[in-house]
Design a protein around this motif. Structure first.
Motif, short mmCIF file in Angstrom:
data_model
loop_
_atom_site.label_atom_id
_atom_site.label_comp_id
_atom_site.label_asym_id
_atom_site.label_seq_id
_atom_site.Cartn_x
_atom_site.Cartn_y
_atom_site.Cartn_z
N LYS A 233 18.06 38.54 31.35
CA LYS A 233 17.85 37.10 31.30
C LYS A 233 16.60 36.73 32.11
O LYS A 233 16.48 37.09 33.28
N PRO A 235 14.47 34.78 34.45
CA PRO A 235 14.78 33.77 35.47
C PRO A 235 13.80 32.60 35.46
O PRO A 235 12.71 32.70 34.88
N LYS A 236 14.20 31.52 36.09
CA LYS A 236 13.32 30.36 36.21
C LYS A 236 12.49 30.47 37.50
O LYS A 236 12.63 31.43 38.26
N GLN A 238 12.63 29.88 40.46
CA GLN A 238 13.64 29.50 41.45
C GLN A 238 13.77 30.58 42.53
O GLN A 238 13.81 31.77 42.23
N GLU A 336 21.60 34.14 38.40
CA GLU A 336 21.19 34.14 37.00
C GLU A 336 19.83 33.48 36.77
O GLU A 336 18.98 34.01 36.07
N LYS A 337 19.62 32.33 37.40
CA LYS A 337 18.38 31.58 37.17
C LYS A 337 17.32 31.82 38.25
O LYS A 337 16.21 31.28 38.16
N SER A 338 17.65 32.62 39.24
CA SER A 338 16.72 32.82 40.36
C SER A 338 15.78 34.00 40.11
O SER A 338 16.19 35.03 39.59
#
Length: 445
Positions: A233, A235-236, A238, A336-338
């Protein structure tokens, strides 16, 4: 609403249990215990229920159980029991001074009272068995005093008490203190089997004669599967900072539990300094993140403060709008988004490595004469993963946040996943599942 109902239930337990214990009302206590149980819905058995296992709740431990059974649970019903239930029974029998003093609890003076507590639990479990069939209990820490004699009571009644020991990600100095206190107390594991995360955790238990080697098994950390699932995935922009705990990885918790004199015969204790901590690292990181957030308003910074940790509130005042404080919940869900993970002496670093995120650790103590390598987790990361000064840390953080993430590339050395968590292969969930399945009944006694 669910939280309100749960808290209300806990309050009722704390009111009723002392009376039921005092008058040995085992039938009513058994009914109350059954009502306290809740099914772990994510891992409901796919086939007819054949076994029931009661889990003495602990958040990260529950996560391990769920991950191990997500795709493998055929016929076992897992039931969560609030640990406060057993703890309230324990607190009713032992007074404040006794249950707040670990060393006193394990002393010879309290042996008789511990036997009384064990015998009470044997009577209680005997009545409970006739009302509700329970095949096994699962705990997560051998130091929980209320569960020591519960394990012994289960063993007496031939009910498997399984210990899934999750507190075994240790620095070198923590390992030395752990070995010392287990040996000095001379306690043995009273339950049936132990599952541990790593080879070195198994070796500690065997070397200190805490458990027979045939009764301890290395399964690894199954909840790491969740982190592995984030690898593909993107990440953003972040940053996830797990706020450093002042004494994380240091021997202070052992000293607080057993007292300074308890360790006077431990060679390494001569260098123990109660004033030494990691507060200076945390202060510098907050300063850097504040500066970074102002200069990079399109980046999001999350500071995860461990539940129960009391932060220095002044450090977190007047932060930029793109810095968010997170006090509750399990930390690995934020991965997940980091894109970048900042931490020190915590399992969260290993979760970040498993998720293939960019890891950045503060190493501002490099020139500190009091610092010893055994005060940090053994990770074997690259030079790019350490910030040696505020300037170096900021520069590397900026580089990581700008770096394009390639989901097909492995960014970190995987050594620590094997060494600390025995799950570099992402198969720990299968090993834990097998552990439960083969130990849910006692085959030989």
């Amino acid at each position: 609403m669910r939280s309100f109902l749960f808290n209300s239930k806990i309050k009722i337990f704390k009111i009723l249990i002392p009376y039921l214990v005092k008058y040995k009302a085992f039938n009513f206590l058994s009914v109350l215990f059954i009502l306290s149980l809740s099914e772990l819905k994510p891992i409901s058995p796919k086939k007819k229920k054949k076994f029931k296992i009661v889990i003495l709740s602990k958040s990260a431990g529950i996560d391990d159980v769920i991950e191990s059974k997500k795709n493998n649970n055929d016929n076992i019903l897992y039931l969560a029991c609030p640990r406060v239930f057993i703890k309230t029974i324990f607190n009713t029998i032992f007074n404040n001074q006794e249950y707040n003093d670990t060393k006193k609890f394990f002393s010879k003076k309290l042996k008789s009272k511990r036997n009384d507590y064990k015998n009470f639990l044997i009577e209680f479990l005997n009545v409970l068995k006739n009302k509700y069939s329970i095949n096994a209990f699962v705990g997560f820490n051998f130091e929980f005093m209320e569960e020591v004699e519960l394990a012994a009571a289960c063993q007496k009644l031939k009910i498997p008490f399984l210990l899934l020991y999750k507190e075994s990600v240790l620095t070198g100095i923590e390992e030395k203190y752990l070995r010392h206190f287990i040996k000095k107390l001379g306690e043995k594991f009273n339950g049936y089997k132990i599952a541990v995360y790593s080879d070195y955790a198994k070796k500690i238990f065997i070397d200190t004669n805490f458990v027979n080697k045939k009764n301890v098994e290395v399964v690894g950390c199954s909840r790491l599967s969740k982190s592995f699932s984030f690898r593909k995935k993107i990440p953003k922009k972040q940053i996830l900072y797990y706020a450093i705990e002042p004494k994380r990885g240091l021997p202070d918790p052992f000293v607080a539990h057993y007292g300074n004199n308890f360790f006077k015969d431990l060679k390494d204790h001569r260098q123990y300094d109660p004033s030494y901590n990691w507060n200076f690292q945390n202060t510098k990181i907050i300063k850097i993140l504040r500066k970074f957030a102002i200069k990079n308003p399109d980046a999001v910074v999350i500071i995860k403060i461990k539940t129960g940790q009391l932060p220095n509130a002044k450090q977190y005042l007047n932060l930029p709008n793109n810095i968010r404080l997170q006090y509750f919940g399990v930390g690995h869900q934020l991965l997940e988004k980091s894109k970048v993970v900042i931490a020190w002496n915590t399992t969260a670093i290993l979760e970040g490595i498993a998720a293939n995120r960019f890891i950045l650790l503060p190493y501002f103590h490099k020139k500190d004469n009091n610092f010893r390598k055994q005060n940090e987790l053994k990770l074997k990361l690259r030079n790019e993963n350490y910030g040696y000064s505020e300037y170096d840390f900021y520069k590397k953080l900026l580089s990581f946040i700008k770096k394009k993430y390639n989901k097909n590339k492995i960014y970190n050395n995987q050594y620590s996943l094997k060494y600390h968590l025995n799950n570099a292969d992402n198969k720990a969930s299968l090993r834990l599942n097998k552990f439960f399945s083969k130990n849910v009944t006692i085959k030989k006694f």
